[in-house]
Design an enzyme around this catalytic site. Structure first.
Site, PDB file in Angstrom:
ATOM      1  CB  SER A 240      -0.895   0.006   1.242  1.00 36.47           C
ATOM      2  OG  SER A 240      -0.098   0.107   2.413  1.00 36.47           O
ATOM      3  CE  LYS A 241      -1.632   6.567  -3.096  1.00 35.53           C
ATOM      4  NZ  LYS A 241      -2.326   7.859  -3.259  1.00 35.53           N
ATOM      5  NE  ARG A 242      -0.320   0.271   6.401  1.00 35.41           N
ATOM      6  CZ  ARG A 242       0.318  -0.719   7.004  1.00 35.41           C
ATOM      7  NH1 ARG A 242       1.525  -0.514   7.497  1.00 35.41           N
ATOM      8  NH2 ARG A 242      -0.236  -1.906   7.112  1.00 35.41           N
TER       9      ARG A 242
END
Length: 466
Positions: A240-242
């Site tokens: 994911s983006k994190r």
């Protein structure tokens, strides 16, 4: 056989990190085998494909050093060729017209779901007389997929993989408006471009079964497939983006060097013994698909930061100055003259030892480029209280009289003064550091004075002296 690979992104968003690794593996495989690496923009989804996304892909590949051999191919430009292939299958009895309405297809899926069956097309128009076609309903063209036996793929990463043909339905080749589907376009383009090896994420493995069937129906030799594992987050979860599922341009903005990102992506799912630092030349020499693992790789920012720090230390000082200039000039609100640039280049050897990313490097270098008077942060201001300013004032005449303005000579001079006055060196060095850099931390203070030069150093010290 001359190896020909391709990277084939869909321009519906940025060039994400997984796509960048796929491009890298294709590029390396072609380079290792003395072959050709091509780029195809799969823009058949005209509504979602954008010029901004295409530009981002091309710019990202160029920044990473993975530009293709020759001009990019645009899949949408080959639509007529795709239609021609579908018509050939239709004439050969290997495809057929399907007149199902959207409502029928929805009902078909719902019935399959209710009965716990795969929600594929049931083939109701496969052998039906076209004379039964409802008037005014434009047909789609479907592939008449084999229903018996297995489709076997000898994958260079996954090994020998098999899928029963009964599990694959008759896919659409041409939509009702006559436009070709992605699955047809991929096969025709790969054949026409002479692609010998299709290296892509293992989420495409199910597509490979259908595409292999289509190759054989068209009388063409399928390419060699290699489906590489996906990238997960450091915790093993879906990226994911994190975790790092960002566009390549984001890594550029965060201060990573392209060679560091290439090296890191290379080690995600591929290895060469215990080697971690692998130059581009070594990667080309060593890379092959037999060292690609089947399990998902895990993205770890801490490892990328450490690797980037290594490449920063190896980079040319002049190059690093050019890389930090935009950030510095934006932060300072003014351009830098040649004196400031020269000062930065002289300082870079010490600065790059203390940073892991370009943005950190720019922040650490900022005090070398600021205009007087030097702004003091909170800790520097505390150091330069009345006593601190007095210490600067006391040593200033000695520094003004210094004959040799280089780090070692300056250190000897200040140490001698400290011994004569019975003062600890830190009690003198800290006010000097605060006055010269505006901070409590900096590279070794005598190196700082050497880089700033006599005039700038004395002027900064005079600004705070009582």
């Amino acid at each position: 056989m001359t190896v020909v690979t391709r990277f084939a992104p869909s321009p519906t968003g940025f060039l994400h990190i997984g796509g960048a690794r796929t491009a890298l593996f294709n590029w390396l495989y072609a380079r290792h085998h003395g072959g050709t690496y091509l780029l195809r923009i799969e823009d058949t989804d005209r509504k979602r494909s954008t010029k901004e996304a295409i530009d981002a892909i091309l710019d990202g590949l160029d920044w990473l050093g993975l530009s293709p051999d020759g001009e990019a191919v645009y899949q949408s430009a080959n639509a007529a060729r795709h239609v021609e292939a579908a018509q050939g299958l239709l004439e050969a009895g290997k495809a057929y017209r399907c007149y199902c309405s959207p409502e029928e297809l929805t009902a078909m899926r719902e019935e399959a779901r209710a009965n716990g069956k795969p929600m594929g097309y049931d083939g109701r128009w496969r052998d039906r007389d076209p004379a039964d076609a409802p008037s005014g309903t434009p047909p789609v063209i479907r592939f008449k997929a084999p229903r018996e036996g297995d489709t076997v793929i000898e994958d260079l990463v996954q090994g020998s993989v098999t899928n029963a043909n009964e599990h694959l339905d008759d896919m659409v080749l041409l939509r009702a408006d006559g436009t070709p589907t992605y699955m047809l376009g991929v096969v025709v383009d790969d054949h026409d471009m002479g692609i010998t090896h299709v290296i892509r994420g293992d989420d495409h493995l199910t597509n490979a079964y259908r595409q292999t069937q289509l190759y054989l129906a068209l009388g063409w030799e399928p390419p060699v497939f290699a489906h590489i594992p996906l990238i997960h987050g450091a915790d093993g979860g879906k990226l994911s983006k994190r975790h790092g599922a960002l566009g390549v341009e984001a890594y550029r903005e965060m201060g990573y060097l392209p060679e560091a990102l290439r090296n890191y992506l290379l080690r995600l799912g591929w290895g060469h013994g215990d080697d971690e630092i692998i130059s581009t030349e070594q990667a080309i020499e060593w890379f092959d698909l037999d060292a690609v693992v089947r399990s998902p790789a895990r993205f770890d920012f801490a490892k990328l930061d450490n690797l980037n720090g290594h490449y920063l230390r190896q980079a040319e000082d002049s190059r690093l100055v050019e890389l930090i200039l935009p950030s510095l000039e934006s932060t300072l609100g003014h351009g830098l003259d040649e004196t400031a640039k020269s000062r930065l280049e002289k300082a870079m050897g010490g600065l790059k030892e203390r940073a892991k990313k370009i943005d950190e490097l720019a922040e650490n270098a900022r005090f070398y480029a600021i205009n007087r008077p030097v702004p003091l942060d909170q800790k520097a201001a505390a150091i330069l209280d009345q006593e601190g300013r007095q210490k600067v004032a006391d040593i200033l005449p000695l520094l003004k009289a210094a004959e040799d303005w280089e780090a070692q000579a300056l250190e000897e001079l200040v140490r001698g003064y400290a011994e004569e006055t019975g003062t600890k060196l830190g009690k003198i060095a800290q006010p000097l550091r605060a006055a010269l850099s505006g901070s409590k931390t900096s590279p070794p203070i005598f190196d700082v004075m050497d880089v700033l030069g006599r005039e700038e150093s004395l002027n900064r010290l005079s600004d705070v002296a009582k």
